[in-house]
Design a protein around this motif. Structure first.
Motif: not given
Length: 190
Positions: A136-163
């Motif tokens: 029942g956990r959620l996980g990710l696949i197909d994530f070659a284009d993913l980036r991990i920042h050392p900080w929590s994402l701001g509102k702009y990147l959160r919104a952009r991520n949903l486009r």
């Protein structure tokens, strides 16, 4: 390696994803341009590094077995054990009871808020890349284009991520954009 393989995904350049006879998955990557950062840091290596980084964050991901360079077909590849479960897209297309759909939508929103809080920016975020595991956990696949920042994402990147998801008719209503962009789980409780 290819003998007895089942082709799972193909495009006009050829095979992209194969299930090998041993049950592992072989994902092939091609360089889109001659001069590209993929020459120095291939997408197969990015996939493997992202898998390790996401696993360290406690996010279920496929287990990478090996990263390969295949000169004969000018491709890089990653072979991995698939993440057990079904994608949210598979579950949705298979038909969900209304209560189960509401439950999964809320879990998806919490999951995306958690990703963003951990600095995960995933341009290819959609229901086909999120797996609901047998636990029942959620996980990710197909994530070659993913980036991990050392900080929590701001509102702009959160919104952009949903486009991307907002452009997919059948998935658009799975987004609680106010909660995700605002960094709040459903119901407003933290």
């Amino acid at each position: 390696m290819r003998e007895g393989a089942e082709v799972l995904e193909v495009d006009h350049h050829g095979d992209k994803v194969l299930r090998l006879a041993d049950g592992s998955i072989l994902k092939l990557f091609r360089r889109r341009r001659v001069i590209s950062s993929a020459a120095l840091y291939p997408y197969a290596r990015r996939f493997a590094n992202n898998a390790a980084a996401l696993a360290r964050l406690g996010i279920p991901v496929p287990q990478v077995i090996e990263v390969l360079r295949i000169p004969s077909i000018e491709r890089d590849a990653v072979r991995y054990a698939p993440l057990a479960g079904k994608t949210l897209r598979e579950l949705l297309r298979g038909g969900l009871a209304p209560a189960r759909e509401r439950e999964l939508k809320a879990a998806f929103t919490r999951f995306v808020v958690g990703l963003h809080d951990q600095g995960v920016y995933f341009r290819s975020l959609h229901l086909g890349n999120v797996v609901c595991t047998p636990e029942g956990r959620l996980g990710l696949i197909d994530f070659a284009d993913l980036r991990i920042h050392p900080w929590s994402l701001g509102k702009y990147l959160r919104a952009r991520n949903l486009r991307r998801m907002q452009g997919l008719d059948e998935e658009r209503d799975w987004i609680d954009a106010a909660a995700i962009v605002g960094g709040r789980p459903p119901g407003g409780a933290q």
